[in-house]
Design an enzyme around this catalytic site. Structure first.
Site, PDB file in Angstrom:
ATOM      1  N   LYS A 116       0.849  -1.201   0.000  1.00 22.92           N
ATOM      2  CA  LYS A 116       0.000   0.000   0.000  1.00 22.92           C
ATOM      3  C   LYS A 116       0.882   1.248   0.000  1.00 22.92           C
ATOM      4  CE  LYS A 116      -1.797   2.871   2.876  1.00 22.92           C
ATOM      5  NZ  LYS A 116      -1.761   4.140   2.109  1.00 22.92           N
ATOM      6  N   GLY A 121       7.006   4.898   8.311  1.00 22.26           N
ATOM      7  CA  GLY A 121       6.181   6.086   8.495  1.00 22.26           C
ATOM      8  C   GLY A 121       6.369   6.637   9.893  1.00 22.26           C
ATOM      9  N   SER A 122       5.325   7.228  10.418  1.00 23.02           N
ATOM     10  CA  SER A 122       5.432   7.891  11.719  1.00 23.02           C
ATOM     11  C   SER A 122       5.450   6.875  12.853  1.00 23.02           C
ATOM     12  CB  SER A 122       4.247   8.847  11.901  1.00 23.02           C
ATOM     13  OG  SER A 122       3.038   8.118  11.859  1.00 23.02           O
ATOM     14  N   THR A 123       6.075   7.265  13.939  1.00 25.54           N
ATOM     15  CA  THR A 123       6.125   6.401  15.119  1.00 25.54           C
ATOM     16  C   THR A 123       4.710   6.159  15.659  1.00 25.54           C
ATOM     17  OG1 THR A 123       8.381   7.010  15.638  1.00 25.54           O
ATOM     18  CG2 THR A 123       7.046   6.272  17.489  1.00 25.54           C
ATOM     19  N   GLY A 153       3.198   3.612  13.545  1.00 19.50           N
ATOM     20  CA  GLY A 153       3.946   2.374  13.812  1.00 19.50           C
ATOM     21  C   GLY A 153       3.362   1.636  15.009  1.00 19.50           C
ATOM     22  N   GLU A 180      10.099   0.976  10.337  1.00 17.52           N
ATOM     23  CA  GLU A 180      11.129   2.006  10.133  1.00 17.52           C
ATOM     24  C   GLU A 180      10.429   3.332  10.372  1.00 17.52           C
ATOM     25  OE1 GLU A 180      13.008   4.800   8.827  1.00 17.52           O
ATOM     26  OE2 GLU A 180      12.923   3.981   6.789  1.00 17.52           O
ATOM     27  N   GLU A 210       9.909  15.397  15.972  1.00 19.21           N
ATOM     28  CA  GLU A 210      10.297  15.340  14.564  1.00 19.21           C
ATOM     29  C   GLU A 210       9.439  16.334  13.777  1.00 19.21           C
ATOM     30  OE1 GLU A 210       9.262  11.716  12.363  1.00 19.21           O
ATOM     31  OE2 GLU A 210      11.242  11.829  11.440  1.00 19.21           O
TER      32      GLU A 210
HETATM   33  P1  NAP Z   1       1.921   8.093   8.355  1.00 25.02           P
HETATM   34  O1  NAP Z   1       0.521   8.394   8.657  1.00 25.02           O
HETATM   35  O2  NAP Z   1       2.726   7.328   9.336  1.00 25.02           O
HETATM   36  O3  NAP Z   1       1.926   7.355   6.926  1.00 25.02           O
HETATM   37  C1  NAP Z   1       2.740   6.311   6.514  1.00 25.02           C
HETATM   38  C2  NAP Z   1       1.923   5.224   5.828  1.00 25.02           C
HETATM   39  O4  NAP Z   1       1.066   4.583   6.783  1.00 25.02           O
HETATM   40  C3  NAP Z   1       0.997   5.733   4.731  1.00 25.02           C
HETATM   41  O5  NAP Z   1       0.921   4.765   3.704  1.00 25.02           O
HETATM   42  C4  NAP Z   1      -0.315   5.855   5.494  1.00 25.02           C
HETATM   43  O6  NAP Z   1      -1.454   5.917   4.690  1.00 25.02           O
HETATM   44  C5  NAP Z   1      -0.285   4.625   6.339  1.00 25.02           C
HETATM   45  N1  NAP Z   1      -1.176   4.653   7.492  1.00 25.02           N
HETATM   46  C6  NAP Z   1      -1.675   5.734   8.149  1.00 25.02           C
HETATM   47  N2  NAP Z   1      -2.494   5.350   9.149  1.00 25.02           N
HETATM   48  C7  NAP Z   1      -2.510   4.005   9.133  1.00 25.02           C
HETATM   49  C8  NAP Z   1      -3.160   3.014   9.919  1.00 25.02           C
HETATM   50  N3  NAP Z   1      -3.955   3.344  10.937  1.00 25.02           N
HETATM   51  N4  NAP Z   1      -2.960   1.710   9.617  1.00 25.02           N
HETATM   52  C9  NAP Z   1      -2.154   1.365   8.600  1.00 25.02           C
HETATM   53  N5  NAP Z   1      -1.525   2.246   7.818  1.00 25.02           N
HETATM   54  C10 NAP Z   1      -1.677   3.555   8.086  1.00 25.02           C
HETATM   55  O7  NAP Z   1       2.696   9.407   8.017  1.00 25.02           O
HETATM   56  P2  NAP Z   1       2.052  10.828   7.594  1.00 25.02           P
HETATM   57  O8  NAP Z   1       0.823  11.145   8.373  1.00 25.02           O
HETATM   58  O9  NAP Z   1       1.953  10.827   6.128  1.00 25.02           O
HETATM   59  O10 NAP Z   1       3.198  11.784   8.083  1.00 25.02           O
HETATM   60  C11 NAP Z   1       3.170  12.189   9.432  1.00 25.02           C
HETATM   61  C12 NAP Z   1       4.549  12.198  10.041  1.00 25.02           C
HETATM   62  O11 NAP Z   1       5.126  10.893   9.921  1.00 25.02           O
HETATM   63  C13 NAP Z   1       5.547  13.087   9.354  1.00 25.02           C
HETATM   64  O12 NAP Z   1       5.423  14.400   9.756  1.00 25.02           O
HETATM   65  C14 NAP Z   1       6.835  12.457   9.799  1.00 25.02           C
HETATM   66  O13 NAP Z   1       7.164  12.898  11.075  1.00 25.02           O
HETATM   67  C15 NAP Z   1       6.520  10.987   9.838  1.00 25.02           C
HETATM   68  N6  NAP Z   1       6.963  10.282   8.627  1.00 25.02           N
HETATM   69  C16 NAP Z   1       8.048   9.497   8.720  1.00 25.02           C
HETATM   70  C17 NAP Z   1       8.506   8.848   7.596  1.00 25.02           C
HETATM   71  C18 NAP Z   1       9.713   7.971   7.641  1.00 25.02           C
HETATM   72  O14 NAP Z   1      10.324   7.757   6.609  1.00 25.02           O
HETATM   73  N7  NAP Z   1      10.064   7.408   8.786  1.00 25.02           N
HETATM   74  C19 NAP Z   1       7.859   8.998   6.386  1.00 25.02           C
HETATM   75  C20 NAP Z   1       6.713   9.785   6.321  1.00 25.02           C
HETATM   76  C21 NAP Z   1       6.287  10.415   7.455  1.00 25.02           C
HETATM   77  P3  NAP Z   1      -1.975   7.385   4.227  1.00 25.02           P
HETATM   78  O15 NAP Z   1      -1.249   7.621   2.985  1.00 25.02           O
HETATM   79  O16 NAP Z   1      -3.405   7.327   4.074  1.00 25.02           O
HETATM   80  O17 NAP Z   1      -1.581   8.352   5.310  1.00 25.02           O
END
Ligand code: NAP
Ligand code: MG
Length: 501
Positions: free
Chosen positions: A198, A251-253, A256, A273, A404
């Site tokens: 996904k 993605g985000s902690t 995670g 990660e 972060e």
């Molecule tokens: P995120 O919500 O953690 O998104 C990462 C992935 O997880 C996306 O594919 C997201 O789908 C999916 N996701 C979200 N909620 C989920 C759930 N309940 N169950 C399963 N999958 C889920 O990240 P974001 O909201 O886009 O960004 C927020 C913060 O995350 C950023 O500001 C940054 O601090 C951190 N981040 C970290 C990384 C990294 O490389 N470690 C990368 C991106 C962001 P959707 O596309 O629908 O959100």
């Protein structure tokens, strides 16, 4: 749907964006069962770039069924390791031959400079697939001498097999859309798993185009399924699915932790990660001609949207002013603009949401007493641009130092001596990366030993390689991606014991 395609866009990309993009399930491109689509935006303009099939629970159900079938019954398991390797290598070749097209697509969907996508994202993804292709024939078990006390005199032949874990669910973010797909797919396919991927809702396009190349390379149907959609629906359904053996997430902690909870139903294997707030430590004996631009690119690369960004800059007091002013000078010289413009060094943030989040942090920093040596504001009224920012007068208890930001914002703080800096550098819930700049090789390696981080760079930053394991200490994650350690995420050990006499 209205598609914002300017004449300078690569013709194959323009063609790709013309039609609504479907999802890949069991080797076929299909609409979502609900018929719903969602828009993906060009972050440089805020305009809709394409419509994409919106996967939900029922689509995940179909994708998992296909991946299950491909793993349990399909031809995938009967391929030799070498044949599996050749398919992955072929995918790398195909991707490489479409570098320009992928670079355009990535730049349009994510906002990043075309030059970066062309020079880093695509070649790194190609390299990763090639590196993993080479591993297929080297995933080995051991023969093990055993000494069973309760069967005296008996002889055994005992050995282990490394077997694929099965169906892997993979959820990836938007900061390096293609590269994250490669980091996930490469080791899973090398190990012999099948996959439901996904992509992030903000950036689904390059993964979908990669899906076309996966089919062109000749992967059997159902081995790779790609379901775009939202995290709370498609992502959550994948993480909780009882027939998924493993979930890999970047993605985000915060999310995670949700993934870990969702995985408890069938105790699927989990690798994560996550985020970071990585310390970048510059000592007074450093070569400042490399440390200053190094510290700038540590935070500003990819608009600061890097999990390993050097976002806490610690500088030894005697050189503090020189270094932070140097980094601020770099920040001021960065051309911020559309990723497609060849003069652009930094593109927009990925989304309106991310822009608001970063601006919220800037406001919080200023209200707690931080000041900006460079930047500090949103840029322009169109697209999601923010100025590269250097914050000083910051303290460890500030939100901008603790959390972060995931944008082009560095917080800079002085330190007095090496003894003082280690506990400060390690004072974070995260532990993804760290860096040290010094000419004293002994000090550099002592620091490297004591920094709580999965990666430590010495006199460099953001050096990533397919052969180098990457992952987090503390709340930055579980497991290591890349390197041969990545295969541990997708294989499990079987012990086999034969009585010979
Ligand atoms: P995120 O919500 O953690 O998104 C990462 C992935 O997880 C996306 O594919 C997201 O789908 C999916 N996701 C979200 N909620 C989920 C759930 N309940 N169950 C399963 N999958 C889920 O990240 P974001 O909201 O886009 O960004 C927020 C913060 O995350 C950023 O500001 C940054 O601090 C951190 N981040 C970290 C990384 C990294 O490389 N470690 C990368 C991106 C962001 P959707 O596309 O629908 O959100
Ligand atoms: Mg987009």
């Amino acid at each position: 749907m209205g598609i914002a395609v300017s004449p300078q866009i690569h013709p194959q990309v323009a063609e790709f964006l013309e039609k609504p993009r479907q999802m890949l399930i069991n080797g076929k491109w299909v609409n979502s069962i609900s018929g719903k689509t969602f828009p993906t935006y060009n972050p440089a303009t805020g305009e809709i770039l394409a419509q994409v099939a919106e996967g939900d629970r029922e689509d995940i159900e179909q994708a998992v069924k296909a991946a299950r079938r491909a793993f349990d019954q399909g031809p995938w398991r009967r391929l030799t390791a070498s044949e599996r390797g050749r398919l992955i290598w072929k995918l790398a070749d195909l991707l490489e031959s479409h570098t320009e097209e992928f670079a355009y697509l990535e730049s349009l969907d994510n906002g990043k400079p075309l030059t970066i996508a062309r020079g880093a994202d695509v070649p790194l993804a190609v390299d990763l697939f090639r590196y993993m292709a080479g591993w297929t024939t080297k995933i080995e078990g051991n023969t093990i001498p055993i000494s069973v006390p309760y069967t005296p005199g008996a002889k055994y032949l005992a050995y282990t097999l490394r077997e694929p874990v099965g169906v892997a669910g993979q959820i990836i973010p938007w900061n390096f859309p293609l590269l994250m797909a490669a980091w996930k797919l490469g080791p899973a396919l090398a190990s012999g798993c099948t996959v439901v991927l996904k992509p992030a809702e903000q950036t689904p396009l390059s993964a979908l185009r990669l899906g076309e190349l996966i089919m062109e390379a000749g992967f059997p149907e159902g081995v790779v399924n790609i379901v775009p959609g939202y995290g709370e629906t498609a992502g959550a359904a994948l993480a909780a699915h009882p027939k998924v053996d493993k979930i890999a997430f970047t993605g985000s902690t915060e999310v995670g932790k949700l993934i870990v909870h969702a995985a408890t139903g069938n105790l699927k294997k989990v690798s994560l990660e996550l985020g970071g707030k990585s310390p970048n430590v510059v000592f007074k004996d450093a070569d400042l001609d490399s440390a200053i631009p190094g510290a700038a690119s540590a935070i500003f690369f990819n608009q600061g949207q890097c999990c390993c960004a050097g976002s806490r800059l610690y500088v030894e007091k005697p050189i503090f002013d020189r270094v932070v002013e140097g980094v601020a000078d770099h920040a001021k010289k960065i051309n911020v603009g559309s990723g497609l413009d060849p003069e652009t060094h930094m593109g927009p943030l990925v989304s309106q949401e991310q822009l608001s989040r970063v601006c919220g942090y800037l406001e919080a920093g200023f209200s707690e007493g931080a000041t900006a040596l460079a930047g500090g504001h949103k840029k322009g009224n169109k697209g999601y641009f923010v100025e590269p920012t250097v914050l000083v007068n910051t303290r460890e208890d500030m939100k901008v130092v603790q959390e972060e930001i995931f944008g082009p914002v560095v917080v800079a703080m002085p330190f007095d001596d090496p003894e003082e800096i280690l506990p400060r550098a390690n004072d974070s819930d995260y532990g993804l990366a760290a860096a040290v700049w010094t000419r004293d090789i002994g000090k550099a390696h002592r620091m490297a030993e004591h920094l709580h981080a999965g990666t430590v760079w010495i006199n460099c930053y953001n050096i990533l390689d397919a052969a180098l394991p990457f992952g987090g200490y503390k709340q930055s994650g579980w497991g290591r991606e890349m390197g041969h350690e990545a295969l541990n995420l997708y294989t499990q050990t079987k012990a086999i014991c034969t009585r010979l006499s």
